[in-house]
Scaffold this motif. Structure first.
Motif, PDB file in Angstrom:
ATOM      1  N   LEU A  55       0.770  -1.201   0.081  1.00 46.60           N
ATOM      2  CA  LEU A  55       0.140  -0.115   0.071  1.00 46.60           C
ATOM      3  C   LEU A  55       0.854   1.229  -0.118  1.00 46.60           C
ATOM      4  CD1 LEU A  55      -2.947   0.295   0.180  1.00 46.60           C
ATOM      5  CD2 LEU A  55      -2.958   0.846   2.532  1.00 46.60           C
TER       6      LEU A  55
ATOM      7  N   LEU B 186      -9.851   0.868  -8.423  1.00 47.23           N
ATOM      8  CA  LEU B 186      -9.418   0.383  -7.124  1.00 47.23           C
ATOM      9  C   LEU B 186     -10.610  -0.168  -6.510  1.00 47.23           C
ATOM     10  CD1 LEU B 186      -6.979   2.860  -5.740  1.00 47.23           C
ATOM     11  CD2 LEU B 186      -6.394   0.791  -6.882  1.00 47.23           C
ATOM     12  N   LYS B 187     -11.810   0.502  -6.247  1.00 50.45           N
ATOM     13  CA  LYS B 187     -12.854  -0.030  -5.566  1.00 50.45           C
ATOM     14  C   LYS B 187     -13.471  -1.115  -6.350  1.00 50.45           C
ATOM     15  CE  LYS B 187     -15.879   1.958  -3.338  1.00 50.45           C
ATOM     16  NZ  LYS B 187     -17.125   2.896  -2.787  1.00 50.45           N
TER      17      LYS B 187
ATOM     18  N   GLY C 266     -11.909  -4.438  -5.469  1.00 54.91           N
ATOM     19  CA  GLY C 266     -12.041  -4.864  -4.009  1.00 54.91           C
ATOM     20  C   GLY C 266     -11.288  -4.193  -3.053  1.00 54.91           C
ATOM     21  N   TRP C 267     -11.062  -2.827  -3.339  1.00 56.47           N
ATOM     22  CA  TRP C 267     -10.375  -1.919  -2.425  1.00 56.47           C
ATOM     23  C   TRP C 267     -11.610  -1.091  -1.515  1.00 56.47           C
ATOM     24  CZ3 TRP C 267      -5.108   1.096  -2.686  1.00 56.47           C
ATOM     25  CH2 TRP C 267      -4.219   0.263  -3.069  1.00 56.47           C
ATOM     26  N   THR C 268     -11.778  -1.316  -0.335  1.00 52.32           N
ATOM     27  CA  THR C 268     -12.566  -0.475   0.399  1.00 52.32           C
ATOM     28  C   THR C 268     -12.502   0.839   0.494  1.00 52.32           C
ATOM     29  OG1 THR C 268     -11.600  -0.850   2.620  1.00 52.32           O
ATOM     30  CG2 THR C 268     -13.158  -2.492   1.990  1.00 52.32           C
ATOM     31  N   ILE C 269     -13.244   1.696   1.095  1.00 52.13           N
ATOM     32  CA  ILE C 269     -13.064   3.129   1.090  1.00 52.13           C
ATOM     33  C   ILE C 269     -11.886   3.356   1.828  1.00 52.13           C
ATOM     34  CG2 ILE C 269     -14.182   5.264   2.095  1.00 52.13           C
ATOM     35  CD1 ILE C 269     -16.697   4.264   1.276  1.00 52.13           C
TER      36      ILE C 269
ATOM     37  N   ASP D  95      -9.164   1.269   2.602  1.00 50.82           N
ATOM     38  CA  ASP D  95      -8.179   1.118   1.831  1.00 50.82           C
ATOM     39  C   ASP D  95      -7.643   2.154   1.081  1.00 50.82           C
ATOM     40  OD1 ASP D  95      -8.104  -1.367   2.865  1.00 50.82           O
ATOM     41  OD2 ASP D  95      -9.268  -2.313   1.302  1.00 50.82           O
TER      42      ASP D  95
ATOM     43  N   ARG E  31      -6.658   5.201   3.318  1.00 53.51           N
ATOM     44  CA  ARG E  31      -5.058   4.683   3.844  1.00 53.51           C
ATOM     45  C   ARG E  31      -4.044   4.991   2.851  1.00 53.51           C
ATOM     46  NH1 ARG E  31      -5.591  -1.101   5.519  1.00 53.51           N
ATOM     47  NH2 ARG E  31      -3.420  -1.300   5.722  1.00 53.51           N
TER      48      ARG E  31
ATOM     49  N   ASP F 242     -21.727  -0.273   1.077  1.00 58.44           N
ATOM     50  CA  ASP F 242     -20.639  -0.289   0.184  1.00 58.44           C
ATOM     51  C   ASP F 242     -19.422  -0.896   0.669  1.00 58.44           C
ATOM     52  OD1 ASP F 242     -19.559   1.803  -2.227  1.00 58.44           O
ATOM     53  OD2 ASP F 242     -17.883   1.423  -0.415  1.00 58.44           O
ATOM     54  N   HIS F 243     -19.256  -1.006   2.269  1.00 65.82           N
ATOM     55  CA  HIS F 243     -17.927  -1.635   2.554  1.00 65.82           C
ATOM     56  C   HIS F 243     -18.079  -3.205   2.191  1.00 65.82           C
ATOM     57  CE1 HIS F 243     -14.752  -2.317   5.246  1.00 65.82           C
ATOM     58  NE2 HIS F 243     -15.256  -3.251   5.696  1.00 65.82           N
TER      59      HIS F 243
ATOM     60  N   THR G 126     -17.948  -4.180  -1.454  1.00 66.05           N
ATOM     61  CA  THR G 126     -16.398  -4.158  -1.517  1.00 66.05           C
ATOM     62  C   THR G 126     -15.736  -5.561  -1.092  1.00 66.05           C
ATOM     63  OG1 THR G 126     -16.488  -1.950  -1.503  1.00 66.05           O
ATOM     64  CG2 THR G 126     -14.318  -2.843  -1.919  1.00 66.05           C
TER      65      THR G 126
ATOM     66  N   ARG H 233     -16.859  -8.407  -3.312  1.00 59.82           N
ATOM     67  CA  ARG H 233     -16.472  -8.394  -4.593  1.00 59.82           C
ATOM     68  C   ARG H 233     -14.877  -8.727  -4.477  1.00 59.82           C
ATOM     69  NH1 ARG H 233     -18.525  -3.392  -5.545  1.00 59.82           N
ATOM     70  NH2 ARG H 233     -16.839  -2.090  -4.920  1.00 59.82           N
ATOM     71  N   ARG H 234     -13.951  -8.494  -3.419  1.00 59.38           N
ATOM     72  CA  ARG H 234     -12.771  -8.869  -3.404  1.00 59.38           C
ATOM     73  C   ARG H 234     -12.586 -10.332  -3.078  1.00 59.38           C
ATOM     74  NH1 ARG H 234      -9.766  -6.734   1.954  1.00 59.38           N
ATOM     75  NH2 ARG H 234     -10.163  -4.821   1.201  1.00 59.38           N
TER      76      ARG H 234
ATOM     77  N   ILE I  20      -3.273  -6.268  -2.603  1.00 57.01           N
ATOM     78  CA  ILE I  20      -2.821  -5.559  -1.688  1.00 57.01           C
ATOM     79  C   ILE I  20      -3.784  -5.094  -0.192  1.00 57.01           C
ATOM     80  CG2 ILE I  20      -2.221  -2.984  -1.210  1.00 57.01           C
ATOM     81  CD1 ILE I  20      -1.172  -3.016  -4.182  1.00 57.01           C
ATOM     82  N   PRO I  21      -5.057  -4.935  -0.122  1.00 58.64           N
ATOM     83  CA  PRO I  21      -5.938  -4.645   0.988  1.00 58.64           C
ATOM     84  C   PRO I  21      -5.810  -5.835   1.705  1.00 58.64           C
ATOM     85  CG  PRO I  21      -6.979  -3.944  -1.020  1.00 58.64           C
ATOM     86  CD  PRO I  21      -5.952  -4.763  -1.533  1.00 58.64           C
TER      87      PRO I  21
END
Lengths: 390, 220
Positions: free
Chosen positions: A8, A288-289, A292-295, A297, A300, B70-71, B74, B77-78, B105-106
């Motif tokens: 990251l 990014l979203k 699979g990146w959350t808000i 992430d 950050r 939303d969280h 996501t 989806r991941r 990465i996350p």
């Protein structure tokens, strides 16, 4: 789960490098802002520190006669009366006065020392201890040595007495420990010689320096002295310190306008950054979203991004300021604080660490910039990824 | 396992989906056939929880993902979705390797794990030799392979592909079909939205669902 996400951080670093022109400009501007503000603070703190060192050796109360608003000599015998006042521990009667050195158009301070008397000032105490001052020798600072040399006085100096005749004084020693700045203009000699040059009578002195046992009693004793001796000026060490500090604060104020301009530029950048992202930057957040990146992430990564710039610039700015002030001797800035060009060369800037100043600078730069980076990204990241990518 | 129940989707005054009902079973390779603007991409977007339906339910393994905040959408989806976008939606100014590892990465996995998974998936889709090249310098086919590798790096059970051959020549389109066979062998559920006739007669394709004017219609 690891505390630090290397990839990251790497992504944030790559992001900065992808927009390197813009980010380098912000980094330089932010570093310059921190460095200029820190330099002003470092210089004023260093001078204040030096002044405080001088004030530390000062008498608790200084008493000097005034006649029609002009300073006038007093009889030395008055010291005995002063010693009788309750709470006064010691009284030093000092012979001193300003002397205009015409060749260099400069005011010097002549100080007369009695080797057998107690000296409240630690510098004068050291000189009295270290050097044997006879009727024709003086001790001066390196600054005065330079000034006298400029007038071709290498080993001795001729002083003009009030009757117009000359008094030749040998330079016995150079004393490097004079602080504060003002003391660097001191010419220390025997009490008799000082009286001769300043035109004082045999039993006359310029001021009395009183030492008080209980610091809480100082204002009361000062008040008592003012009432008992209305023709005398009574100054406490606190009064003198406040006078010095107000001069320094006034000089620091000169920089407010300059710092204001730098801050304004910085806030314009912050405003521009906080007001929105380019379509390319928005799309990237959408991607990014979508993968699979959350808000959290996204934020950050943006936090790292803002932090690298802001914290990096902060550290770099502080290091630059330290180098500029303590290695280069703060050219230009010192010109404003110390107007005399020759004195400036003899100013030492002792390092004084002021954590509050550093913290204030940190607050002014780092969180504001990180906030400006996070806000627009947060606005985009909270929208549907599909909508952002479209 | 994927079920759309009476789904409507509107973008302002535009009606993208108009009461869609469909069901896709686990491990199926399904093609959504239809013209541009027929609503195929909207269906993929809803299955990926990239957007929410105006009305109706989108069920995946029995859970209505349309209701997820939303969280959690996501996170869903991941863990479940690999999306190959029509224009790939890669980040053009970073390397192929970094693009592929982006979904990992996350997850905050160990660096060695991220590195190993990325390398493996790039080798599987034959793009490992270009890993250090910046994406914008890759050809269209190579960019698509990067996009496929990225969609698979998390080992998702559902792969969604939106017009995957729209920007490819015939030879590269055939190469993509080989990729589809690989995905099918891995028992992944694959949904492809396309109007490319190349897909309609493929042995690997289990079903073709036709979409027109935001509705599922019988294929002619």
């Amino acid at each position: 789960m690891k505390f630090f996400n290397f990839y990251l951080f790497e992504y944030a670093l790559q992001y900065l490098l992808r927009y390197k022109g813009k980010n380098l400009f912000i980094f330089i501007l932010l570093s310059f802002m921190v460095a200029s503000m820190a330099s002003v603070f470092f210089v004023s703190h260093a001078l204040e520190y030096e002044l405080n060192l001088g004030v530390k050796g000062m008498a608790d109360i200084t008493l000097q006669k005034k006649v029609a608003g002009m300073y006038a000599p007093s009889q030395e015998s008055m010291a005995d009366k002063l010693l009788e006042i309750d709470g006064v521990l010691d009284v030093e009667s000092r012979v001193w006065g300003y002397y205009h050195f015409q060749q260099q158009n400069r005011d010097l301070i002549i100080v007369g020392l009695d080797s057998f008397a107690t000296q409240l000032d630690p510098q004068l105490h050291t000189i009295a201890d270290k050097f044997d001052l006879n009727g024709s020798s003086i001790v001066i600072s390196p600054l005065l040595q330079k000034i006298f040399r400029d007038s071709y006085y290498e080993h001795y100096v001729n002083f003009v007495k009030p009757d117009g005749r000359l008094k030749k004084m040998e330079i016995a020693a150079i004393f490097k420990g004079f602080t504060p700045l003002e003391a660097k203009s001191m010419v220390v000699m025997s009490k008799e010689s000082a009286r001769e040059i300043l035109g004082l009578g045999t039993n006359e002195v310029s001021s009395f320096f009183l030492s008080v046992g209980n610091p809480k009693e100082i204002p009361n004793i000062a008040k008592h002295l003012s009432l008992t001796y209305p023709n005398y000026s009574v100054l406490t060490a606190k009064d003198i310190r406040n006078t010095y500090a107000s001069i320094l604060n006034y000089k620091s104020g000169v920089f407010v306008a300059f710092i204001g301009v730098v801050l304004l530029t910085f806030f314009m950048i912050v405003y521009e950054k906080a007001s929105g992202l380019s379509s390319e930057e928005k799309k990237e957040i959408g991607i990014l979203k979508a993968i699979g990146w959350t808000i959290d992430d996204v934020l950050r990564a943006k936090f790292y991004e803002g932090g690298i710039i802001a914290f990096g610039a902060y550290l770099f700015g502080i290091v630059m300021a330290l180098f500029y002030v303590y290695i280069l001797g703060a050219p230009y800035i010192l010109n404003i604080f110390v107007e005399d060009a020759i004195v400036r060369r003899f100013v030492s800037l002792p390092y004084s660490f002021d954590s509050m100043t550093l913290f204030l600078l940190f607050l002014l730069s780092v969180p504001i910039y990180i906030g400006a980076t996070l806000i627009p990204s947060w606005r985009v990241a909270t929208q549907d990824a599909d909508e952002v990518m479209r | 396992m994927i079920q759309l129940d009476n789904v409507y989707k509107r973008y302002g005054d535009i009606r993208a989906l108009d009461g869609v009902n469909l069901r896709i079973n686990e491990g199926e390779l399904v093609v959504l056939q239809g013209k541009s603007g027929s609503g195929k991409s909207s269906i993929l977007s809803l299955i990926a929880a990239l957007s929410k339906p105006t009305e109706g339910k989108v069920l995946v393994d029995g859970d209505n993902i349309a209701m997820l905040p939303d969280h959690f959408a996501t996170l869903y989806r991941r863990e479940n979705i690999g999306f190959i976008f029509q224009r790939y939606n890669l980040i053009p100014t970073i390397s192929a390797l970094h693009n592929v590892m982006m979904p990992l990465i996350p997850s905050n996995l160990a660096e060695s794990v991220v590195s190993q998974k990325t390398q493996e998936v790039m080798e599987l889709f034959n793009i490992a030799h270009k890993k250090d090249v910046m994406v914008k310098k890759l050809s269209g086919g190579e960019q698509q392979r990067v996009a496929i590798a990225r969609a698979n790096v998390n080992n998702p059970k559902i792969i969604l592909a939106d017009e995957p051959t729209a920007n490819l020549d015939h030879k590269l389109s055939l190469e993509f079909i080989e990729v589809l066979k690989t995905l099918k062998e891995q028992h992944k559920t694959v949904v492809i939205a396309t109007h490319d006739p190349l897909f309609f007669e493929l042995d690997a394709v289990d079903r073709v669902i036709c979409v027109a004017d935001g509705k599922v219609v019988p294929c002619s």
